[in-house]
Design a protein around this motif. Sequence first.
Motif, PDB file in Angstrom:
ATOM      1  N   UNK A 243       0.839  -1.193   0.000  1.00 14.39           N
ATOM      2  CA  UNK A 243       0.000   0.000   0.000  1.00 14.39           C
ATOM      3  C   UNK A 243       0.877   1.247   0.000  1.00 14.39           C
ATOM      4  N   UNK A 244       0.371   2.310  -0.588  1.00  9.50           N
ATOM      5  CA  UNK A 244       1.080   3.586  -0.578  1.00  9.50           C
ATOM      6  C   UNK A 244       0.688   4.347   0.688  1.00  9.50           C
ATOM      7  N   UNK A 245       1.623   4.568   1.601  1.00 12.05           N
ATOM      8  CA  UNK A 245       1.262   5.210   2.871  1.00 12.05           C
ATOM      9  C   UNK A 245       0.754   6.632   2.707  1.00 12.05           C
ATOM     10  N   UNK A 246       1.064   7.266   1.579  1.00 12.03           N
ATOM     11  CA  UNK A 246       0.642   8.651   1.374  1.00 12.03           C
ATOM     12  C   UNK A 246      -0.801   8.758   0.878  1.00 12.03           C
ATOM     13  N   UNK A 247      -1.369   7.667   0.418  1.00  8.46           N
ATOM     14  CA  UNK A 247      -2.735   7.687  -0.111  1.00  8.46           C
ATOM     15  C   UNK A 247      -3.738   7.333   0.975  1.00  8.46           C
ATOM     16  N   UNK A 248      -4.955   7.781   0.774  1.00  8.99           N
ATOM     17  CA  UNK A 248      -6.030   7.452   1.693  1.00  8.99           C
ATOM     18  C   UNK A 248      -6.687   6.143   1.275  1.00  8.99           C
ATOM     19  N   UNK A 249      -7.539   5.644   2.150  1.00  9.74           N
ATOM     20  CA  UNK A 249      -8.294   4.439   1.832  1.00  9.74           C
ATOM     21  C   UNK A 249      -9.160   4.667   0.603  1.00  9.74           C
ATOM     22  N   UNK A 250      -9.829   5.808   0.537  1.00 12.15           N
ATOM     23  CA  UNK A 250     -10.689   6.114  -0.605  1.00 12.15           C
ATOM     24  C   UNK A 250      -9.896   6.183  -1.899  1.00 12.15           C
ATOM     25  N   UNK A 251      -8.704   6.754  -1.859  1.00 12.04           N
ATOM     26  CA  UNK A 251      -7.882   6.865  -3.065  1.00 12.04           C
ATOM     27  C   UNK A 251      -7.436   5.497  -3.548  1.00 12.04           C
ATOM     28  N   UNK A 252      -7.086   4.628  -2.624  1.00 11.51           N
ATOM     29  CA  UNK A 252      -6.721   3.263  -3.013  1.00 11.51           C
ATOM     30  C   UNK A 252      -7.905   2.554  -3.669  1.00 11.51           C
ATOM     31  N   UNK A 253      -9.071   2.651  -3.061  1.00 10.74           N
ATOM     32  CA  UNK A 253     -10.248   1.979  -3.594  1.00 10.74           C
ATOM     33  C   UNK A 253     -10.655   2.566  -4.944  1.00 10.74           C
ATOM     34  N   UNK A 254     -10.571   3.889  -5.077  1.00  9.36           N
ATOM     35  CA  UNK A 254     -10.935   4.531  -6.340  1.00  9.36           C
ATOM     36  C   UNK A 254      -9.988   4.117  -7.455  1.00  9.36           C
ATOM     37  N   UNK A 255      -8.696   4.082  -7.131  1.00 12.64           N
ATOM     38  CA  UNK A 255      -7.720   3.680  -8.126  1.00 12.64           C
ATOM     39  C   UNK A 255      -7.951   2.240  -8.573  1.00 12.64           C
ATOM     40  N   UNK A 256      -8.208   1.347  -7.619  1.00 12.04           N
ATOM     41  CA  UNK A 256      -8.418  -0.046  -7.977  1.00 12.04           C
ATOM     42  C   UNK A 256      -9.676  -0.223  -8.822  1.00 12.04           C
ATOM     43  N   UNK A 257     -10.725   0.536  -8.495  1.00 17.72           N
ATOM     44  CA  UNK A 257     -11.955   0.456  -9.290  1.00 17.72           C
ATOM     45  C   UNK A 257     -11.715   0.934 -10.719  1.00 17.72           C
ATOM     46  N   UNK A 258     -10.935   1.988 -10.879  1.00 13.47           N
ATOM     47  CA  UNK A 258     -10.622   2.490 -12.216  1.00 13.47           C
ATOM     48  C   UNK A 258      -9.814   1.473 -13.014  1.00 13.47           C
ATOM     49  N   UNK A 259      -8.827   0.882 -12.376  1.00 13.48           N
ATOM     50  CA  UNK A 259      -8.016  -0.128 -13.050  1.00 13.48           C
ATOM     51  C   UNK A 259      -8.851  -1.353 -13.400  1.00 13.48           C
ATOM     52  N   UNK A 260      -9.760  -1.700 -12.512  1.00 13.71           N
ATOM     53  CA  UNK A 260     -10.621  -2.841 -12.764  1.00 13.71           C
ATOM     54  C   UNK A 260     -11.485  -2.609 -13.989  1.00 13.71           C
ATOM     55  N   UNK A 261     -12.065  -1.408 -14.087  1.00 12.35           N
ATOM     56  CA  UNK A 261     -12.915  -1.091 -15.234  1.00 12.35           C
ATOM     57  C   UNK A 261     -12.116  -1.076 -16.531  1.00 12.35           C
ATOM     58  N   UNK A 262     -10.898  -0.555 -16.457  1.00 13.93           N
ATOM     59  CA  UNK A 262     -10.125  -0.370 -17.683  1.00 13.93           C
ATOM     60  C   UNK A 262      -9.483  -1.644 -18.194  1.00 13.93           C
ATOM     61  N   UNK A 263      -8.974  -2.468 -17.300  1.00 12.68           N
ATOM     62  CA  UNK A 263      -8.166  -3.601 -17.734  1.00 12.68           C
ATOM     63  C   UNK A 263      -8.856  -4.954 -17.586  1.00 12.68           C
ATOM     64  N   UNK A 264      -9.805  -5.059 -16.699  1.00  8.75           N
ATOM     65  CA  UNK A 264     -10.395  -6.366 -16.432  1.00  8.75           C
ATOM     66  C   UNK A 264     -11.818  -6.503 -16.958  1.00  8.75           C
ATOM     67  N   UNK A 265     -12.384  -5.438 -17.465  1.00 11.57           N
ATOM     68  CA  UNK A 265     -13.746  -5.508 -17.950  1.00 11.57           C
ATOM     69  C   UNK A 265     -13.826  -6.097 -19.354  1.00 11.57           C
ATOM     70  N   UNK A 266     -14.927  -6.792 -19.641  1.00 12.05           N
ATOM     71  CA  UNK A 266     -15.141  -7.322 -20.980  1.00 12.05           C
ATOM     72  C   UNK A 266     -15.529  -6.187 -21.918  1.00 12.05           C
TER      73      UNK A 266
END
Length: 318
Positions: A93-116
């Motif tokens: 985890x990046x200690x400088x980021x918040x929980x919300x920023x981590x979750x938002x980033x992962x959701x964006x990556x999920x939509x972009x790279x893992x979506x059909x």
Amino acid sequence: METHGAAVTAENFGLKGPRGWAFRGVGIKAEPGSLIAVEGPSASGRTCLLLALTGRMKPSEGHAEVAGLRLPRKMATVRQVTALGPVQGVSELDPALTVAEHLRERAMLQRRYDGSLRALLRPRGERRAAALARVEEALRTAGLDVEMLPKGNRTSVRDLERLEALRLSIALAMTGRPRLLAVDDIDLKLSDAERAEAWDLLRGIAAQGTTVLVACSQAPDGVVLISTGTQPAEATGTTAADTADTTAPIAPATGKHEVRQGRETRAEGADGTGTDSGSTDASEGSEHAEHASDTREIKDTEDTEEGADDALAETGRA
């Protein structure tokens, strides 16, 4: 969570680097939804084994199968059906980021790279709602209530307790609904009570159908055990392979690995020089790990039968 876990098998599985064998002669047979513990002290090669079984490091000998996908041939595909929780130097985890920023980033990556393709063609509002639902599902699975954190989802990672950070890492990994979840150093810096809580969490994830692979210094009862320590074997496991190597010029491997359901089996692991970071050297000069860039790009390297580059297909917080 409707997740079909991955069966994991291995035979004479080993990885060698310039400094010797990280592990060798590993045999595994675990059903989908199993809780598999890789037990051993620090620097015993347990993290290397974790990364090799999830397609992040290329083995030197033997073979393994994860969800029916053969390693090392199908490393890229194995990475698509597995996910990493916390692994030092690989998916921290990046200690400088918040929980919300981590979750938002992962959701964006999920939509972009893992979506059909069909999912990408859905209206933006629907895609956002689906991503939010997936994040909430992952948080429930990891047992993390962000409202109970000191500043809610605006809490920085540096302000999280160790167990809270572990839950966040697992939640991020579970957003991709993997068939196998790998977690390193589960008992690092945890009290006895927190350690018991962490194992209960992993048992719950396995009970829901996801296969869980865990590196630890000491495993509890009732798990599929792979020991990388230096203790002598006490019983015959489902598979076993002698790993004595008197020809290695540096740090020869000794002993053997054995696996069996429950705690009856102990096994002596290869006393290799692989470390517990994700940056262990691999054979023949291949690079096994790459850190995330500041732009957090994901590279999904396709491995061919000839063994092309097997770099990590993770963001640095996989």
